[in-house]
Design a protein around this motif. Sequence first.
Motif, PDB file in Angstrom:
ATOM      1  N   TRP A  34      14.556  -1.746  -4.058  1.00  0.00           N
ATOM      2  CA  TRP A  34      14.495  -2.382  -2.695  1.00  0.00           C
ATOM      3  C   TRP A  34      13.204  -2.033  -1.817  1.00  0.00           C
ATOM      4  O   TRP A  34      12.564  -2.932  -1.491  1.00  0.00           O
ATOM      5  CB  TRP A  34      15.842  -1.800  -1.638  1.00  0.00           C
ATOM      6  CG  TRP A  34      15.750  -2.671  -0.593  1.00  0.00           C
ATOM      7  CD1 TRP A  34      16.466  -3.724  -0.337  1.00  0.00           C
ATOM      8  CD2 TRP A  34      15.298  -2.192   0.819  1.00  0.00           C
ATOM      9  NE1 TRP A  34      16.203  -4.170   0.921  1.00  0.00           N
ATOM     10  CE2 TRP A  34      15.657  -3.168   1.837  1.00  0.00           C
ATOM     11  CE3 TRP A  34      14.506  -1.202   1.193  1.00  0.00           C
ATOM     12  CZ2 TRP A  34      15.373  -3.195   3.121  1.00  0.00           C
ATOM     13  CZ3 TRP A  34      14.024  -0.927   2.389  1.00  0.00           C
ATOM     14  CH2 TRP A  34      14.267  -1.843   3.349  1.00  0.00           C
ATOM     15  N   CYS A  35      12.830  -0.805  -1.904  1.00  0.00           N
ATOM     16  CA  CYS A  35      11.388  -0.292  -1.022  1.00  0.00           C
ATOM     17  C   CYS A  35      10.176  -1.187  -1.798  1.00  0.00           C
ATOM     18  O   CYS A  35       9.484  -1.557  -0.945  1.00  0.00           O
ATOM     19  CB  CYS A  35      11.398   1.113  -1.192  1.00  0.00           C
ATOM     20  SG  CYS A  35      12.378   1.943  -0.136  1.00  0.00           S
ATOM     21  N   LEU A  36      10.144  -1.292  -3.005  1.00  0.00           N
ATOM     22  CA  LEU A  36       9.009  -1.771  -3.566  1.00  0.00           C
ATOM     23  C   LEU A  36       8.925  -3.391  -3.387  1.00  0.00           C
ATOM     24  O   LEU A  36       7.966  -3.960  -2.988  1.00  0.00           O
ATOM     25  CB  LEU A  36       9.045  -1.721  -5.343  1.00  0.00           C
ATOM     26  CG  LEU A  36       8.858   0.023  -5.839  1.00  0.00           C
ATOM     27  CD1 LEU A  36       9.008   0.025  -7.359  1.00  0.00           C
ATOM     28  CD2 LEU A  36       7.397   0.110  -5.366  1.00  0.00           C
ATOM     29  N   ASN A  37      10.163  -4.117  -3.545  1.00  0.00           N
ATOM     30  CA  ASN A  37      10.145  -5.289  -3.064  1.00  0.00           C
ATOM     31  C   ASN A  37       9.975  -5.738  -2.043  1.00  0.00           C
ATOM     32  O   ASN A  37       9.562  -6.810  -1.367  1.00  0.00           O
ATOM     33  CB  ASN A  37      11.637  -6.079  -3.640  1.00  0.00           C
ATOM     34  CG  ASN A  37      11.516  -6.341  -5.203  1.00  0.00           C
ATOM     35  OD1 ASN A  37      11.229  -7.500  -5.691  1.00  0.00           O
ATOM     36  ND2 ASN A  37      12.292  -5.051  -5.935  1.00  0.00           N
ATOM     37  N   ALA A  90      10.432   3.471   2.982  1.00  0.00           N
ATOM     38  CA  ALA A  90      11.209   4.355   2.290  1.00  0.00           C
ATOM     39  C   ALA A  90      11.927   5.239   3.733  1.00  0.00           C
ATOM     40  O   ALA A  90      13.058   5.502   3.604  1.00  0.00           O
ATOM     41  CB  ALA A  90      10.448   5.473   1.524  1.00  0.00           C
ATOM     42  N   LYS A  91      10.910   5.526   4.444  1.00  0.00           N
ATOM     43  CA  LYS A  91      11.567   6.238   5.747  1.00  0.00           C
ATOM     44  C   LYS A  91      12.435   5.600   6.475  1.00  0.00           C
ATOM     45  O   LYS A  91      13.381   6.081   7.034  1.00  0.00           O
ATOM     46  CB  LYS A  91      10.090   6.588   6.572  1.00  0.00           C
ATOM     47  CG  LYS A  91      10.517   7.542   7.749  1.00  0.00           C
ATOM     48  CD  LYS A  91       9.202   7.913   8.643  1.00  0.00           C
ATOM     49  CE  LYS A  91       9.650   8.730   9.790  1.00  0.00           C
ATOM     50  NZ  LYS A  91       8.253   9.181  10.420  1.00  0.00           N
ATOM     51  N   SER A  92      12.363   4.258   6.572  1.00  0.00           N
ATOM     52  CA  SER A  92      13.106   3.620   7.491  1.00  0.00           C
ATOM     53  C   SER A  92      14.668   3.507   7.401  1.00  0.00           C
ATOM     54  O   SER A  92      15.510   3.331   7.805  1.00  0.00           O
ATOM     55  CB  SER A  92      12.734   1.972   7.600  1.00  0.00           C
ATOM     56  OG  SER A  92      13.080   1.323   6.277  1.00  0.00           O
ATOM     57  N   SER A 147       0.817  -1.176  -0.070  1.00  0.00           N
ATOM     58  CA  SER A 147      -0.046  -0.021   0.038  1.00  0.00           C
ATOM     59  C   SER A 147       0.929   1.204   0.129  1.00  0.00           C
ATOM     60  O   SER A 147       2.183   1.215   0.402  1.00  0.00           O
ATOM     61  CB  SER A 147      -0.867   0.118   1.151  1.00  0.00           C
ATOM     62  OG  SER A 147      -0.177   0.255   2.449  1.00  0.00           O
ATOM     63  N   VAL A 148       0.309   2.190  -0.367  1.00  0.00           N
ATOM     64  CA  VAL A 148       1.086   3.706  -0.150  1.00  0.00           C
ATOM     65  C   VAL A 148       1.684   3.771   1.067  1.00  0.00           C
ATOM     66  O   VAL A 148       2.996   4.043   1.369  1.00  0.00           O
ATOM     67  CB  VAL A 148       0.171   4.865  -0.439  1.00  0.00           C
ATOM     68  CG1 VAL A 148       0.956   5.992  -0.089  1.00  0.00           C
ATOM     69  CG2 VAL A 148      -0.347   4.914  -1.934  1.00  0.00           C
ATOM     70  N   SER A 149       0.898   3.577   2.120  1.00  0.00           N
ATOM     71  CA  SER A 149       1.392   3.681   3.588  1.00  0.00           C
ATOM     72  C   SER A 149       2.646   3.108   3.842  1.00  0.00           C
ATOM     73  O   SER A 149       3.587   3.111   4.475  1.00  0.00           O
ATOM     74  CB  SER A 149       0.355   3.806   4.621  1.00  0.00           C
ATOM     75  OG  SER A 149      -0.145   2.548   4.618  1.00  0.00           O
ATOM     76  N   ALA A 150       2.549   1.756   3.376  1.00  0.00           N
ATOM     77  CA  ALA A 150       3.643   0.472   3.470  1.00  0.00           C
ATOM     78  C   ALA A 150       4.856   0.987   2.955  1.00  0.00           C
ATOM     79  O   ALA A 150       5.906   0.911   3.443  1.00  0.00           O
ATOM     80  CB  ALA A 150       3.141  -0.855   3.100  1.00  0.00           C
ATOM     81  N   LEU A 151       4.627   1.398   1.814  1.00  0.00           N
ATOM     82  CA  LEU A 151       5.914   1.725   0.708  1.00  0.00           C
ATOM     83  C   LEU A 151       6.628   3.104   1.502  1.00  0.00           C
ATOM     84  O   LEU A 151       7.828   3.155   1.496  1.00  0.00           O
ATOM     85  CB  LEU A 151       5.412   2.214  -0.704  1.00  0.00           C
ATOM     86  CG  LEU A 151       6.582   2.921  -1.399  1.00  0.00           C
ATOM     87  CD1 LEU A 151       7.633   1.697  -1.544  1.00  0.00           C
ATOM     88  CD2 LEU A 151       6.013   3.232  -2.633  1.00  0.00           C
ATOM     89  N   LEU A 152       5.854   3.902   2.130  1.00  0.00           N
ATOM     90  CA  LEU A 152       6.609   5.135   2.607  1.00  0.00           C
ATOM     91  C   LEU A 152       7.111   4.784   4.036  1.00  0.00           C
ATOM     92  O   LEU A 152       8.023   5.483   4.286  1.00  0.00           O
ATOM     93  CB  LEU A 152       5.331   6.425   2.787  1.00  0.00           C
ATOM     94  CG  LEU A 152       4.716   6.784   1.515  1.00  0.00           C
ATOM     95  CD1 LEU A 152       3.883   7.903   1.978  1.00  0.00           C
ATOM     96  CD2 LEU A 152       5.845   7.221   0.488  1.00  0.00           C
ATOM     97  N   LYS A 153       6.536   4.111   4.801  1.00  0.00           N
ATOM     98  CA  LYS A 153       7.260   3.519   5.973  1.00  0.00           C
ATOM     99  C   LYS A 153       8.477   3.021   5.502  1.00  0.00           C
ATOM    100  O   LYS A 153       9.488   3.176   6.493  1.00  0.00           O
ATOM    101  CB  LYS A 153       6.042   2.692   6.646  1.00  0.00           C
ATOM    102  CG  LYS A 153       6.702   2.203   8.007  1.00  0.00           C
ATOM    103  CD  LYS A 153       5.617   1.071   8.724  1.00  0.00           C
ATOM    104  CE  LYS A 153       6.134   0.577  10.072  1.00  0.00           C
ATOM    105  NZ  LYS A 153       5.135  -0.189  10.649  1.00  0.00           N
TER     106      LYS A 153
END
Length: 642
Positions: free
Chosen positions: A559-562, A533-535, A525-531
């Motif tokens: 990496w973030c997408l996978n 990415a932020k990490s 989800s968008v929120s999962a991707l941004l989480k």
Amino acid sequence: MGSWKKTRLVPISIAAVVLLGTVTDFNMPKAQNDNSESNRNVLQGNVAAVLTYNMASDALNAAGDGGDSAGRLGQLAGLLPGKDDLLALMSLGTPDADDLQNSGGTPEVNGSEDELQDGAGNSSDGTGKGLPGNPSEGAENNDLAGNPADGTGNGGMIGSPANGMRPVDFSQEAGSDDELYLPDNYAPDEQEEPAPEFYTQGVSHSSVADIQQRLMDLGFMDYSEPTKYYGPITVDAVKLFQRQNELAQDGILGPKTSEMLFADDAKYYLAKTGMEGSDIRRIQQRLYEMGYIAKAEHVTGYFGDVTEAAVKQMQQNNGLAVDGKVGHDTMEMLYSGEAKANLLSYGDKSDVVLSCQERLKELGYLTTKPDGQYGNDTVAAVKQFQSRNDLVVDGFLGPSTMTVLHSKSAAPNGLVLGESGDTVKRVQELLARYGYMSSSNCTGYFGEITEAAVKAFQKKNGLSADGNVGMKTMAKLTDGNSAVRAGGGSAGSTGSSGNSGSTGSTGSSGNKGGSSSSVNTGSASVSALLKVAKSKLGKPYVLGAKGPNSFDCSGYVYWCLNQIGIKQSYITSYGWRTVGKYQKITSFSSIKAGDIIVVKGHVGIAAGNGMVYDASSSSGKIVYRSLGSWWKNNFICAWRIF
């Protein structure tokens, strides 16, 4: 900073500055204070201002010589009609050891070399105690408001702007690096010192952005939004420029290097015989992957005769000027999807191709019968294999791909909901042939219709009905003699071969039809991707790195997408221009959170609210920053993942 300083120093610092030029020090010799009577009259007329002045100038000294400072406070109290108020404040006491500026208990003196301080006692270490604009030994640099380069958002006076973009927000996301980047309307003013004559690592100045942009335009530095920080990536880029221009490779931009860099006839990046460095190693690695360098031991980082011969062969095969040097055109071709490799590729036929096809079939990638002919289906299988095994996706069977293909660690195939490409389309065609779905749904996108068809096929053929196309399902699908049709009975021979499979273009692994605007699998989800990415904020930028602890821009997106279940292969920023499998956004104003933003030579992840996450070469790490004019001016497209 202790509570004493928080409650007393910060609110009074502004008034202290006003009074510094008019109020004399109470320790001044008598001879130098003949106008004490007039001073006394001024001070008696402004009790609050005198309190402000005394506490701003003497509070830190009170920590070290309380008796003397107390005497001076008492001396001041005698001058004031409201002395009882001052004495009440004095009774609160002087700061304790926890309020001291250093662990040794010695108070810092304003303007000392150890720790420059502003009127509020703030130091230059970037932790909220810094004199605006002063770096702390070049390690972390403060912006014009005293904000540190580490992205914590602290420093400077409360409410002051971070860099002219917005006020300091102490709740800002950790890792924000906005203060490194110049606002769209930035113009140097009297707060910024003149540009230095020599730029060394750690320097922070608005002019650094021009240096970085010039290095990017000339091919010495990877594209990213320029900053005002002269960090290690910039130093390395300057070294490459100096190497090419036969200057001392110290990474310091002095007058001579600067003059050559900004000259109208400045040289574009060029790698040639005799040079060495990490950039040469990367070029050699790519030539090795494309089959122009035969042995891995020739990837040394030194540009010798072997590398020159490989470059010449590559240039000849791709219609470039054959000079054995890696300049602008050659570098572009090296990473282009249109590059012709010197290895097994489309159209080849041999026993080596047959052996690779058999292995691809075994691992569940090849959807046709191995025949030794490198056809469209083999290209699709190789790309799918490269994607699953963290290889550059180019459809060529080069040394790196073949090594992984024949290793025990080779990852098997597994098509799932959200996948797209030629391999998906071929599976759909087989399912349609066996009667499990309509041929009109053979779009190349693995959606719910395809998943339902796969489950039905699996049930009919005695397989676990999970809807995923793994090794067993793929083997059964491509076994024309035993696969059971939807209506019952054997499917019979499919009559397919490696050259007569999918008719999709060999130059693209994208979707050949149908809509693929939503690629959402599992928890994606968008929120999962941004989480995710932020990490990784603050992790170092390393060219070609794909995580988990260092990244380049495309490696970060990959990496973030996978990590959230989006099966995206590793492709370069150039490849992201034509990835094709997602909904394409052509208007910059239409970008939404979760979109992958493609600009000239760079990619990032839109974070919403006008912000972006990306691996920045100019700041040397993963950053969270404004999606400003630089992104708009270099915008190519965006891809909507969700």
